[in-house]
Scaffold this active site. Structure first.
Site, PDB file in Angstrom:
ATOM      1  CG  LEU A 205     -79.624 -65.648 -67.931  1.00 10.67           C
ATOM      2  CD1 LEU A 205     -79.331 -64.856 -69.201  1.00 10.67           C
ATOM      3  CD2 LEU A 205     -79.417 -64.766 -66.703  1.00 10.67           C
ATOM      4  CG  HIS A 206     -85.958 -68.644 -64.894  1.00  7.47           C
ATOM      5  ND1 HIS A 206     -84.888 -69.152 -64.209  1.00  7.47           N
ATOM      6  CD2 HIS A 206     -86.962 -68.548 -64.001  1.00  7.47           C
ATOM      7  CE1 HIS A 206     -85.231 -69.362 -62.957  1.00  7.47           C
ATOM      8  NE2 HIS A 206     -86.482 -68.998 -62.789  1.00  7.47           N
ATOM      9  NE  ARG A 207     -86.809 -65.077 -60.680  1.00  8.52           N
ATOM     10  CZ  ARG A 207     -86.605 -66.302 -60.182  1.00  8.52           C
ATOM     11  NH1 ARG A 207     -85.424 -66.710 -59.824  1.00  8.52           N
ATOM     12  NH2 ARG A 207     -87.615 -67.135 -60.051  1.00  8.52           N
TER      13      ARG A 207
END
Ligand code: UD1
Ligand code: UDP
Length: 368
Positions: A205-207
Site C-alpha cells: 500500500l502506498h497511494r
C-alpha cells in the site's frame, strides 16, 4: 549516433528502465545516458534494483530526495536543466507517471529537446491522483508515445494526439518480469519467512488516498486484521505508509496482528517470489496489477479506479472499494474459488517491449 538521456527516479521506474538500457546499450546507433533524479534513495527503494536488475550505474544522480510536490518537481527541473545544456541530447526519454517524469519532460521541451514517453496514455480519470496530472501533462508535451495497452491508445486518440506519435508496444514491466522469473524462483525468502506456497497473501500500500488519510488506513487495517486471522499476510511496507502508521498512532494495532509479517520494502527478486507464490495480493500499486495479471495471481486493488483497465478485462485484477465489508467480502469470494482465477496475456505483454521501442525509435522520425 543518436543521443538519448533516459530518466529514472522512483522504484517503479527501475523495472521499466532496465530492459530499455540493455537494448540501447546493445544498439550501435544509440548513445544512452542514464540520469537518476534521486526521488527514491534508500537502498531498498533504489540501489538494490540496480544491482538485481543489472541496470548500469547512473551517469548522473541529481540527488533531489523527498519534498512536497512543488519542491520535488522544481528541484528535479532545476538540477536537470544544466545536464541537458551540457549533453545536448537528441531525445529525453521518461517512463511512467512520477514527479520525476513530468519534471524532466518539462525541462526537455522548454529546451527544444524531443520527448519520448514510455507508458503513455494511461488514464484513471481521477484528477485527485498526483500521477494522473503527471500523465496528462507529460503526454501533452511528448513527441513520441509508447503505450502498454489499447485503452492508452484510445485515450490519446480521444485527446486528439496525432496517431503517428502513438505506438502500442507492450509492457516493459513484463519484459523485466519475464527476464527475472527464473532467478526470482531461486530466492529463499519463503523459507526465511516460514511461508508456504499459496498459504499466504502479499500486501503493498502506498497511494496517498489510502495511506495519507487516517480513516482510510484504519479501515484497511481493520479488514486486514480479519483476513489475517484466516490466512497469513506478508506486508513489505512502503516508507510513506510506515511514516503515516507512526503519525496516526496505528503501529500497535498492526503489530498486534499475529499472522501479519511486516517487512521493510524487499528487492525485486524477493518480491517477485512473494507474488508468484501468494494465494492472492492486496495492493494499490500500478505495476503490481500488471505483474499479477501475467503471473495469474488474483489481485484485489484497493482503489475506485484504475488507469490499467486491461488488468481487469483480461487479467486477474479487481477493484475493491474501501469498506471493511467490501475487502473482506472480496477475500471470501476468492477463497470460495480456492483463489483460482483465469486471465489471459494482454497484447504484446510478451517480454519484447524494449525491442519494439528501440525499433520504432530507429526507424521512425519523431513527428513534431
Ligand atoms: C512515488 C510516486 C508514485 C509511485 C511511488 C512508487 C509521485 C508523485 N509519486 O510515490 O506515483 O507509485 O513513488 O513507490 O511521484 N521515502 C523514503 N525513502 C525513499 C523514498 C521516499 O523514506 O527512498 C519517504 C519520504 O518520507 C517521502 C515519502 O516516502 O516523503 C514519499 O516519497 P515520494 O517519492 O514523494 O512519493 P511516493 O509515495 O514514494
Ligand atoms: N516491488 C518490489 N519490492 C516491494 C514492493 C514492490 O520490488 O517491496 C516492485 C513490484 O514488483 C513492482 C514495482 O515494485 O515491480 C511497483 O512499484 P510501486 O508499487 O512502488 O509503484 P507503482 O507501480 O504503484 O507506481
Amino acid at each position: 549516433m543518436m543521443k538519448i538521456i533516459c530518466v529514472c527516479g522512483a522504484r517503479p521506474n527501475f523495472m521499466k528502465i532496465a530492459p530499455l538500457m540493455k537494448e540501447f546499450n546493445a544498439c550501435k546507433q544509440i548513445e544512452a545516458i542514464l540520469v537518476h533524479t534521486g526521488q527514491h534513495y534508500d537502498n531498498h527503494m533504489s540501489h538494490l534494483f540496480f544491482e538485481q536488475l543489472n541496470i548500469p550505474t547512473p551517469d548522473i544522480n541529481l540527488e533531489v530526495g523527498s519534498g512536497s510536490h512543488a519542491i520535488q518537481t522544481a528541484e528535479v527541473m532545476r538540477r536537470f536543466e544544466p545536464i541537458l545544456l551540457e549533453h545536448k541530447p537528441d531525445y529525453v526519454l521518461v517512463v511512467g507517471d512520477v514527479n520525476s517524469t513530468i519534471a524532466c519532460g518539462l525541462v526537455a521541451v522548454k529546451l527544444g529537446v524531443k520527448l519520448i514517453h514510455v507508458e503513455a496514455g494511461l488514464r484513471s480519470f481521477d484528477r485527485s491522483m498526483p500521477e494522473e496530472i503527471n500523465r496528462l501533462l507529460t503526454d501533452s508535451i511528448s513527441d513520441l508515445m509508447f503505450v502498454t495497452e489499447q485503452s492508452g491508445v484510445d485515450n490519446l486518440m480521444r485527446e486528439g494526439v496525432n496517431p503517428e506519435k502513438i505506438h502500442l508496444v507492450g509492457n516493459l514491466m513484463i519484459d523485466t518480469l519475464m527476464a527475472n522469473r527464473d532467478k526470482a524462483a531461486e530466492s529463499n525468502i519463503l523459507t526465511m519467512l516460514g511461508l508456504e506456497r499459496k498459504k499466504y497473501a502479499t500486501v503493498t500500500l502506498h497511494r496517498p488516498s489510502n495511506v495519507d488519510n487516517r480513516d482510510n488506513l484504519e479501515r484497511i487495517f481493520n479488514a486486514l486484521d480479519i483476513i489475517q486471522k484466516d490466512m497469513k499476510i506478508v506486508f513489505p511496507m512502503h516508507p510513506r505508509t510506515k511514516t503515516n502508521l507512526n503519525t496516526f498512532g496505528l503501529q500497535a494495532q498492526i503489530i498486534a496482528m499475529q499472522n501479519m509479517l511486516l517487512l521493510e520494502p524487499v528487492g525485486y527478486l524477493e518480491f517477485l517470489k512473494l507474488t508468484d507464490n501468494a494465494a492472492f495480493m492486496i495492493t494499490d500499486s500500478g505495476g503490481i496489477q500488471e505483474e499479477t495479471t501475467i503471473l495469474g495471481i488474483p489481485c484485489m486493488t484497493l482503489r475506485g479506479n484504475t488507469e490499467r483497465p486491461v488488468t481487469i478485462y483480461e487479467g486477474t485484477n479487481q477493484l475493491v472499494k474501501l469498506t471493511i465489508e467490501n475487502i473482506v467480502g472480496a477475500y471470501n469470494e476468492l477463497k470460495s474459488k480456492n483463489f483460482e482465477v483465469i486471465g489471459r496475456m494482454p497484447l504484446f505483454w510478451d517480454g519484447h517491449a524494449a525491442e519494439r521501442i528501440v525499433e520504432v525509435i530507429l526507424n521512425k522520425h519523431v513527428i513534431t
